[in-house]
Design a protein around this motif. Structure first.
Motif, PDB file in Angstrom:
ATOM      1  N   VAL A  77     -19.811   8.766  -5.667  1.00 17.34           N
ATOM      2  CA  VAL A  77     -20.530   9.658  -6.581  1.00 17.34           C
ATOM      3  C   VAL A  77     -19.712   9.832  -7.855  1.00 17.34           C
ATOM      4  O   VAL A  77     -18.513  10.107  -7.811  1.00 17.34           O
ATOM      5  N   ILE A  78     -20.369   9.647  -8.999  1.00 15.72           N
ATOM      6  CA  ILE A  78     -19.680   9.798 -10.285  1.00 15.72           C
ATOM      7  C   ILE A  78     -20.289  10.908 -11.129  1.00 15.72           C
ATOM      8  O   ILE A  78     -19.796  11.215 -12.217  1.00 15.72           O
ATOM      9  N   GLY A  79     -21.357  11.529 -10.653  1.00 17.22           N
ATOM     10  CA  GLY A  79     -21.966  12.598 -11.437  1.00 17.22           C
ATOM     11  C   GLY A  79     -23.112  13.249 -10.701  1.00 17.22           C
ATOM     12  O   GLY A  79     -23.623  12.727  -9.704  1.00 17.22           O
ATOM     13  N   PHE A  80     -23.490  14.417 -11.207  1.00 22.61           N
ATOM     14  CA  PHE A  80     -24.591  15.171 -10.625  1.00 22.61           C
ATOM     15  C   PHE A  80     -25.552  15.586 -11.731  1.00 22.61           C
ATOM     16  O   PHE A  80     -25.139  15.899 -12.849  1.00 22.61           O
ATOM     17  N   GLY A  81     -26.838  15.585 -11.412  1.00 23.15           N
ATOM     18  CA  GLY A  81     -27.852  16.088 -12.323  1.00 23.15           C
ATOM     19  C   GLY A  81     -28.513  17.306 -11.725  1.00 23.15           C
ATOM     20  O   GLY A  81     -28.135  17.779 -10.652  1.00 23.15           O
ATOM     21  N   SER A  82     -29.507  17.826 -12.413  1.00 24.20           N
ATOM     22  CA  SER A  82     -30.215  19.006 -11.914  1.00 24.20           C
ATOM     23  C   SER A  82     -30.932  18.716 -10.605  1.00 24.20           C
ATOM     24  O   SER A  82     -31.047  19.583  -9.735  1.00 24.20           O
ATOM     25  N   PHE A  83     -31.412  17.475 -10.448  1.00 23.07           N
ATOM     26  CA  PHE A  83     -32.205  17.136  -9.261  1.00 23.07           C
ATOM     27  C   PHE A  83     -31.685  15.889  -8.555  1.00 23.07           C
ATOM     28  O   PHE A  83     -32.313  15.406  -7.622  1.00 23.07           O
ATOM     29  N   SER A  84     -30.557  15.338  -8.994  1.00 22.32           N
ATOM     30  CA  SER A  84     -30.149  14.033  -8.495  1.00 22.32           C
ATOM     31  C   SER A  84     -28.635  13.901  -8.384  1.00 22.32           C
ATOM     32  O   SER A  84     -27.879  14.755  -8.852  1.00 22.32           O
ATOM     33  N   THR A  85     -28.229  12.802  -7.761  1.00 19.11           N
ATOM     34  CA  THR A  85     -26.824  12.427  -7.642  1.00 19.11           C
ATOM     35  C   THR A  85     -26.664  11.030  -8.217  1.00 19.11           C
ATOM     36  O   THR A  85     -27.488  10.150  -7.969  1.00 19.11           O
ATOM     37  N   VAL A  86     -25.608  10.809  -8.986  1.00 14.29           N
ATOM     38  CA  VAL A  86     -25.378   9.520  -9.622  1.00 14.29           C
ATOM     39  C   VAL A  86     -24.194   8.834  -8.955  1.00 14.29           C
ATOM     40  O   VAL A  86     -23.114   9.421  -8.826  1.00 14.29           O
ATOM     41  N   HIS A  87     -24.410   7.601  -8.514  1.00  9.15           N
ATOM     42  CA  HIS A  87     -23.371   6.810  -7.861  1.00  9.15           C
ATOM     43  C   HIS A  87     -22.957   5.647  -8.749  1.00  9.15           C
ATOM     44  O   HIS A  87     -23.762   5.124  -9.526  1.00  9.15           O
ATOM     45  N   ALA A  88     -21.705   5.234  -8.612  1.00  3.31           N
ATOM     46  CA  ALA A  88     -21.278   3.968  -9.198  1.00  3.31           C
ATOM     47  C   ALA A  88     -21.857   2.849  -8.363  1.00  3.31           C
ATOM     48  O   ALA A  88     -22.058   3.001  -7.148  1.00  3.31           O
ATOM     49  N   GLY A  89     -22.153   1.736  -8.975  1.00  7.21           N
ATOM     50  CA  GLY A  89     -22.716   0.608  -8.244  1.00  7.21           C
ATOM     51  C   GLY A  89     -22.335  -0.708  -8.869  1.00  7.21           C
ATOM     52  O   GLY A  89     -21.847  -0.762 -10.010  1.00  7.21           O
ATOM     53  N   ILE A  90     -22.536  -1.773  -8.121  1.00  5.57           N
ATOM     54  CA  ILE A  90     -22.294  -3.129  -8.606  1.00  5.57           C
ATOM     55  C   ILE A  90     -23.579  -3.914  -8.413  1.00  5.57           C
ATOM     56  O   ILE A  90     -24.102  -4.028  -7.293  1.00  5.57           O
ATOM     57  N   GLY A  91     -24.100  -4.459  -9.502  1.00 12.63           N
ATOM     58  CA  GLY A  91     -25.336  -5.222  -9.446  1.00 12.63           C
ATOM     59  C   GLY A  91     -25.098  -6.714  -9.481  1.00 12.63           C
ATOM     60  O   GLY A  91     -23.989  -7.191  -9.213  1.00 12.63           O
ATOM     61  N   ASP A  92     -26.133  -7.451  -9.811  1.00 13.90           N
ATOM     62  CA  ASP A  92     -26.031  -8.906  -9.876  1.00 13.90           C
ATOM     63  C   ASP A  92     -24.908  -9.333 -10.809  1.00 13.90           C
ATOM     64  O   ASP A  92     -24.710  -8.744 -11.880  1.00 13.90           O
ATOM     65  N   GLY A  93     -24.183 -10.377 -10.419  1.00 10.52           N
ATOM     66  CA  GLY A  93     -23.121 -10.881 -11.268  1.00 10.52           C
ATOM     67  C   GLY A  93     -21.956  -9.934 -11.397  1.00 10.52           C
ATOM     68  O   GLY A  93     -21.212  -9.989 -12.388  1.00 10.52           O
ATOM     69  N   GLU A  94     -21.778  -9.069 -10.414  1.00  6.68           N
ATOM     70  CA  GLU A  94     -20.676  -8.088 -10.417  1.00  6.68           C
ATOM     71  C   GLU A  94     -20.723  -7.172 -11.637  1.00  6.68           C
ATOM     72  O   GLU A  94     -19.691  -6.699 -12.116  1.00  6.68           O
TER      73      GLU A  94
END
Length: 428
Positions: A77-94
């Protein structure tokens, strides 16, 4: 008869010019002429956190054009919103991404509508200073609730809020000492750096409003640096968190008080009380508040409680601290944004043309493709009422534009016309 033919020829020439421009200038999408969305998109196969089995996720939301996603790893988890949680992620191609996860109960109609609107709006926006929506997925949570995840491009430079918190001291010449978090590196931040940050914010706001989108929650926490701040490089920032955003028309028909207390505009606070409503001008008030904080490291309106802050905002009275040397141009700029009357408040375009901005960001030619794109821009609600005032003064604006651009594409048009004549037989 000759005058009538001359008028008709002018109209034909104007039509040919516009069609030619729309055809050849593919570098800039022409607003109102391209597709903005599709329904029922499917997510690709995902590689989920913790080695869970691969699976397909059905996406029932209406959204704009987004990239296909082959794999995704969700991390901390890298952050919080009023209604959500934000995660770090790795997508296509790193590629690093941010994953905004929101839990929604099936009977939570309000929250469901809000997330649908956020997806629809973000999916249709394409701008360097607006965070890009890469993909959307929906799955079942551990308690049977639905979890909607927005996969977004990740801004690695941090929030503007953290940038302000890293200011150390103010100097007599107006410069500010700034220390990067968790380091001993101390840099000198000048008014020029702050202007360029505000410039990027205004460019993004102008784009949103041209698309008939109002953010409604602009604040330092919702502006992020694309890359870590460096005094020797152009600071590029992006707007994030469109949870309160919505489309608007020509009327002030919004009454919901939303946003963050320190940045909320007076007309938003008083909308239900006065019955007048509010519109996109509230975004410019928030830009004024952010500008003040960036220059002074304190908000223009404050108080021990939210009620006291609201009263201060409604009064419109604020003063600059003695420790911050703020130029007269900057004060005039902020005064134009912190105008109580939304009808008299600076628009994003007027703010961009203010002397304080132009002092550090020279006026650039937008390019003829973007000019005609703006001219052809239409609101998403293409009803007759929504188009009122859209073309006000267009004859003058287009006339100036044509006089400026004729030398650039006259030769090309003649070349195309010559080729056309050589292929079409002429009766005679």
């Amino acid at each position: 008869m000759s005058s009538m033919m001359q008028v008709e020829c002018k109209h034909v020439f104007l039509l040919v010019a516009i069609l030619y421009i729309v055809q050849v200038d593919s570098r800039f999408p022409v607003m109102g002429l391209h597709s903005t969305g599709r329904a029922g998109s499917r997510c690709k196969i995902l590689r989920l956190r913790g080695g869970e089995e691969q699976r397909r996720v059905q996406d029932d939301f209406i959204m704009g054009e987004t990239q296909s996603l082959q794999s995704l790893q969700i991390g901390d988890v890298i952050g919080f919103g009023s209604f959500s949680t934000v995660h770090a992620g790795i997508g296509d191609g790193e590629i690093p991404v941010a994953v905004k996860r929101t839990r929604i109960n099936s009977d939570d109609v309000v929250n469901l509508k809000r997330i649908e609107r956020e997806i629809s709006i973000l999916g249709s926006l394409k701008h360097r200073n607006v965070v890009k929506l890469l993909h959307v997925m929906k799955e079942k949570g551990s308690h049977g609730e639905e979890v909607v995840s927005l996969v977004l491009e990740r801004c690695l430079g941090g929030e503007l809020f953290d940038f302000v918190n890293d200011f150390q001291t103010f100097h007599a010449n107006g410069d500010r000492s700034w220390r990067r978090s968790n380091t001993t590196e101390v840099l000198t931040v000048k008014e020029e750096h702050i202007v360029k940050i505000i410039y990027h914010i205004l460019v993004a706001v102008e784009y949103l409003h041209s698309q008939h989108v109002v953010h409604r929650d602009l604040k330092l926490e919702n502006v992020m640096f694309e890359e870590p701040f460096n005094v020797d490089k152009e600071p590029v920032v992006k707007l994030i968190d469109f949870g309160f955003s919505r489309e608007f028309g020509n009327e002030r028909d919004m009454f919901t008080a939303c946003g963050s207390t320190l940045y909320i505009a007076p007309e938003v606070l008083m909308a239900k009380e006065t019955g007048l409503g509010y519109s996109s001008e509230c975004d410019l008030w928030a830009v004024g508040v952010m500008s003040f904080i960036l220059l002074c490291c304190k908000p223009p309106f404050s108080g021990p409680t939210s009620y006291d802050i609201g009263c201060a905002i409604k009064s419109g009275n604020y003063s600059y601290p003695d420790y911050a040397l703020v130029s007269d141009e900057a004060k005039d700029f902020i005064a134009g944004l912190l105008e109580l009357n939304p009808s008299k408040r600076l628009t994003a375009r007027q703010a961009l043309e203010h002397a304080w901005i132009r002092r550090y960001v020279p006026q650039e030619d937008e390019g003829w493709g973007r000019r005609i794109g703006k001219f052809l821009a239409v609101p998403r609600d293409s009803s007759k009422e929504s188009c009122v005032g859209l073309s006000e003064g267009w004859e003058v604006s287009l006339g100036k534009w044509l006089r400026h651009m004729v030398p650039h594409w006259r030769a090309s048009i003649r070349g195309r016309s010559k080729g056309l004549r050589s292929r079409v037989p002429v009766a005679g």
